[in-house]
Design a protein around this motif. Structure first.
Motif, PDB file in Angstrom:
ATOM      1  N   VAL A 218      -2.979   7.160  10.055  1.00  0.00           N
ATOM      2  CA  VAL A 218      -2.231   7.203   8.826  1.00  0.00           C
ATOM      3  C   VAL A 218      -3.119   7.592   7.548  1.00  0.00           C
ATOM      4  O   VAL A 218      -3.888   7.063   7.203  1.00  0.00           O
ATOM      5  CB  VAL A 218      -1.616   5.775   8.599  1.00  0.00           C
ATOM      6  N   ASP A 219      -2.732   8.777   6.972  1.00  0.00           N
ATOM      7  CA  ASP A 219      -3.533   9.389   6.058  1.00  0.00           C
ATOM      8  C   ASP A 219      -3.223   8.517   4.828  1.00  0.00           C
ATOM      9  O   ASP A 219      -2.398   8.051   4.661  1.00  0.00           O
ATOM     10  CB  ASP A 219      -2.833  10.824   5.755  1.00  0.00           C
ATOM     11  N   VAL A 220      -4.215   8.629   3.715  1.00  0.00           N
ATOM     12  CA  VAL A 220      -4.091   7.738   2.641  1.00  0.00           C
ATOM     13  C   VAL A 220      -2.721   7.943   2.050  1.00  0.00           C
ATOM     14  O   VAL A 220      -2.290   6.851   1.344  1.00  0.00           O
ATOM     15  CB  VAL A 220      -5.306   8.101   1.884  1.00  0.00           C
ATOM     16  N   GLN A 221      -2.241   8.989   1.737  1.00  0.00           N
ATOM     17  CA  GLN A 221      -1.015   9.343   0.994  1.00  0.00           C
ATOM     18  C   GLN A 221       0.181   8.452   1.721  1.00  0.00           C
ATOM     19  O   GLN A 221       0.734   7.808   0.941  1.00  0.00           O
ATOM     20  CB  GLN A 221      -0.795  10.804   0.737  1.00  0.00           C
ATOM     21  N   GLU A 222       0.251   8.725   2.938  1.00  0.00           N
ATOM     22  CA  GLU A 222       1.117   7.899   3.686  1.00  0.00           C
ATOM     23  C   GLU A 222       1.181   6.602   3.648  1.00  0.00           C
ATOM     24  O   GLU A 222       1.908   5.604   3.665  1.00  0.00           O
ATOM     25  CB  GLU A 222       1.342   8.525   5.081  1.00  0.00           C
ATOM     26  N   ALA A 223      -0.406   6.024   3.636  1.00  0.00           N
ATOM     27  CA  ALA A 223      -0.626   4.555   3.792  1.00  0.00           C
ATOM     28  C   ALA A 223      -0.306   3.957   2.437  1.00  0.00           C
ATOM     29  O   ALA A 223       0.087   2.632   2.381  1.00  0.00           O
ATOM     30  CB  ALA A 223      -1.892   4.202   4.154  1.00  0.00           C
ATOM     31  N   GLN A 224      -0.639   4.664   1.330  1.00  0.00           N
ATOM     32  CA  GLN A 224       0.105   4.155   0.035  1.00  0.00           C
ATOM     33  C   GLN A 224       1.662   3.839  -0.104  1.00  0.00           C
ATOM     34  O   GLN A 224       1.960   2.977  -0.650  1.00  0.00           O
ATOM     35  CB  GLN A 224      -0.606   5.086  -1.117  1.00  0.00           C
ATOM     36  N   GLU A 225       2.136   5.073   0.443  1.00  0.00           N
ATOM     37  CA  GLU A 225       3.672   5.018   0.337  1.00  0.00           C
ATOM     38  C   GLU A 225       4.198   3.809   1.043  1.00  0.00           C
ATOM     39  O   GLU A 225       5.293   3.027   0.911  1.00  0.00           O
ATOM     40  CB  GLU A 225       4.412   6.307   0.610  1.00  0.00           C
ATOM     41  N   ALA A 226       3.580   3.410   2.109  1.00  0.00           N
ATOM     42  CA  ALA A 226       3.995   2.334   3.115  1.00  0.00           C
ATOM     43  C   ALA A 226       3.571   1.083   2.673  1.00  0.00           C
ATOM     44  O   ALA A 226       3.985  -0.107   3.346  1.00  0.00           O
ATOM     45  CB  ALA A 226       3.415   2.562   4.546  1.00  0.00           C
ATOM     46  N   GLY A 227       2.641   1.135   1.696  1.00  0.00           N
ATOM     47  CA  GLY A 227       2.199  -0.281   1.133  1.00  0.00           C
ATOM     48  C   GLY A 227       0.993  -0.841   1.763  1.00  0.00           C
ATOM     49  O   GLY A 227       0.669  -1.919   1.643  1.00  0.00           O
TER      50      GLY A 227
END
Length: 621
Positions: A218-227
């Motif tokens: 999971v890339d950083v941007q998606e990981a931030q959006e997923a919490g």
């Protein structure tokens, strides 16, 4: 003779049989009428032990009567059996509870049901400082406070992994951190694959060990959006330029390296640019901790992309398919992958396709990035024109010219691959003899130009570049022209001439050191450092790899001069030479092949290696 009993004469003709219960034995045998029996008597036997007198009907039996088993009433409880069953049941409960605790500690909480919302849909809590050891797996509710890959669980309970770089972390990270993260990425990815294959979820953020699967990352941007990772203005702040959007994908090359030489870093830089262009990534260069100072001190700025650099916490050294990738000498294996996994360089079984792929990437990087700073570039242009003018045959038909043979003689701490010279250097006469043979082969035939071929042979020249100033004064290469004279590496003799007379009282200066023998890493790291300070740094273990205290401005200036001299040598050799003679053990020799191009260097054979029968190696060693 005693009389016999005659039964035939009696009046009774019937024989009387005694009943079976009547014992015919005499009572005297029980009453011992003939005296006591003793062990010494000749009449002693064991009959009294075998036969016993018949039981008297009026006396009780000598053996106790056998009790008949009594029937147990239904519902009767035995206390000992109840206690035994209770202990067994308690043991089973304890074992089950302990197993549940261990499984929860290892794999986190059970996966939620489809109707249950994921617990990580909310932002993760700040991580607490953790103590960890090698081979240990740690679970916690939030991401850690140090850069590391982590294992997380998506809303469907499937294990995935990402890379967490906390807010406020410096960029670029140290080489040790990048090396450690690349190792952990492989371990964590393997751990994630194991969890997915066994159907385990991992709702706690965990540090694991163990592949590099694109579907698990999971890339950083998606990981931030997923919490999974923290968000916030400070955390998201990056190098965004005004009027430019953030690049969708990028590759940032960090010039920091523990190698004092410039050649290997330059080869990786060119290949990284070619790789970024091939994959459609924006390319950036970071020179924050480059040993040679600012990149623009040696070269012109690289081509500027139409987008801005991403936030620093999104630039990851691994995995290879990350949206924003960081490449450096510490991450070479991850960045270039199979391109660096070739055969043993000390053998001739090199894969031509692999080498040509590396060559094409490096060639694209050379064409885009090898632009010297304006002053050095102007000097190189004028020097190349000067050397080309020397080889032109005057008053010849069609501007006949001689052959320009370039020689790159690397010495110092780089030793040849040739077995017999592996602890020393290639003899200088091999360079000179090879150059003369190439000139003879070019003009030693009766061509259509007749005497002009002889004149062209006489106008042929040798262009020499070396890191050892004593090579220029050698008899084997006498008459060779220096590649460039703008920046020279001086010998100790030359330095002493510039110093004042020692017999005259003057301010103390350190003992002069020259570049006799060539370029050595220890000398490079100590440029601009006093003798006392260098000794203290050596005893303290610092400075050997460019580490320790930040170099001074004077040190960076001297290092920059060394780098500029090296770059101008290569530029003149590549532009002014028809044929280049060098040793493939030196990275500068491989760079010259890239600068000449595959067709000229390989197909036409204008790149001549005299260090064994090896081909071009690229990043192989």
């Amino acid at each position: 003779m005693p009389p016999t009993l005659d039964l035939s004469r009696t009046a009774h003709t019937k024989v009387v049989f005694s009943p079976p219960r009547i014992n015919l034995r005499r009572a005297a045998s029980y009453n011992h009428d003939r005296g006591p029996l003793s062990s010494t008597s000749s009449r002693f036997n064991f009959n009294h032990l075998v036969f016993s007198p018949p039981p008297s009907p009026g006396l009780p039996s000598l053996s106790p009567p056998v009790k008949k088993p009594t029937r147990r009433l239904i519902g009767t409880i035995r206390p000992l059996r109840v206690i035994r069953y209770a202990i067994r049941l308690l043991s089973i409960v304890v074992v089950f509870y302990v197993s549940l605790v261990v499984l929860t500690w290892l794999f986190g909480e059970p996966a939620p049901s489809p109707n249950e919302p994921a617990k990580l849909a909310k932002p993760a809590q700040p991580a607490q400082p953790l103590a960890r050891t090698e081979g240990e797996m740690i679970s916690q509710k939030g991401p850690p406070d140090f850069p590391t890959p982590i294992v997380v669980t998506d809303h469907r309970g499937k294990a995935k992994w990402t890379v967490s770089i906390p807010a406020g972390s410096e960029f670029p990270l140290s080489m040790d951190q990048y090396t450690d993260m690349c190792l952990k990425c492989r371990q964590v990815a393997d751990r994630t694959r194991h969890l997915r294959s066994h159907g385990h979820g991992l709702h706690q953020v965990s540090l694991g060990f163990g592949s590099d699967s694109a579907e698990d990352f999971v890339d950083v941007q998606e990981a931030q959006e997923a919490g999974y990772l923290q968000t916030g203005e400070k955390y998201l702040a990056g190098g965004r330029e005004a009027g430019k959007p953030v690049c969708k994908s990028s590759l940032t090359f960090v010039l920091e390296s523990s190698d004092a030489g410039l050649g290997k870093t330059l080869m990786m830089l060119w290949m990284a640019y070619g790789l970024a262009e091939k994959e459609g990534r924006a390319f950036f260069i970071d020179d924050t901790r480059w040993a040679y100072g600012k990149y623009t001190a040696l070269f012109q700025p690289p081509p500027s992309p139409e987008c801005s650099a991403p936030p620093s916490h999104e630039m990851l050294p691994c995995p290879r398919h990350a949206r924003h990738l960081v490449a450096s000498a510490a991450t070479m294996d991850v960045t270039f992958g199979d391109l660096t996994k070739a055969a043993n360089p000390l053998s001739e079984s090199h894969d031509r396709t692999l080498r040509k792929t590396q060559f094409s990437l490096a060639r694209r990087g050379y064409e885009a990035l090898f632009r010297l700073n304006k002053e050095d570039n102007d000097y190189v242009d004028s020097r190349v024109r000067e050397l080309l003018a020397k080889r032109i045959v005057p008053k010849s038909k069609g501007q006949r010219s001689g052959l320009a043979v370039g020689i790159h003689a690397r010495r110092g701490d780089r030793h040849p691959l040739e077995y017999q010279y592996r602890h020393s250097y290639m003899p200088l006469n091999l360079y000179g003899d090879t150059a003369r043979e190439l000139i003879e082969a070019k003009f030693n035939h009766s061509g259509p130009f007749g005497g002009e071929d002889k004149a062209a042979k006489e106008h042929s020249l040798v262009v020499l570049a070396s890191d050892d100033p004593m090579v220029y004064e050698s008899a084997e290469l006498a008459g060779a022209s220096r590649a460039q004279e703008r920046i020279k590496l001086a010998s100790k003799k030359t330095v002493q001439k510039a110093n004042p007379d020692r017999s005259v009282l003057h301010k103390f200066v350190d003992e002069a050191f020259g570049w006799e023998g060539g370029f050595f890493a220890a000398m490079f790291w100590n440029l601009g450092v006093s003798t006392a300070h260098a000794a203290a740094g050596a005893s303290g273990g610092g400075g050997g790899g460019g580490g320790g205290a930040a170099p001074s401005a004077e040190t960076l200036r001297l290092r920059s001069l060394v780098g500029r001299a090296y770059m101008m040598d290569l530029a003149v050799l590549a532009d002014a030479s028809d044929v280049i003679v060098c040793t493939v053990s030196a990275v500068g020799c491989r760079l010259l092949a890239v600068m000449m191009g595959w067709e000229s260097a390989m197909d036409e054979g204008n790149w001549v290696n005299i260090d064994g029968g090896y081909g071009w190696m690229g990043l192989e060693w």
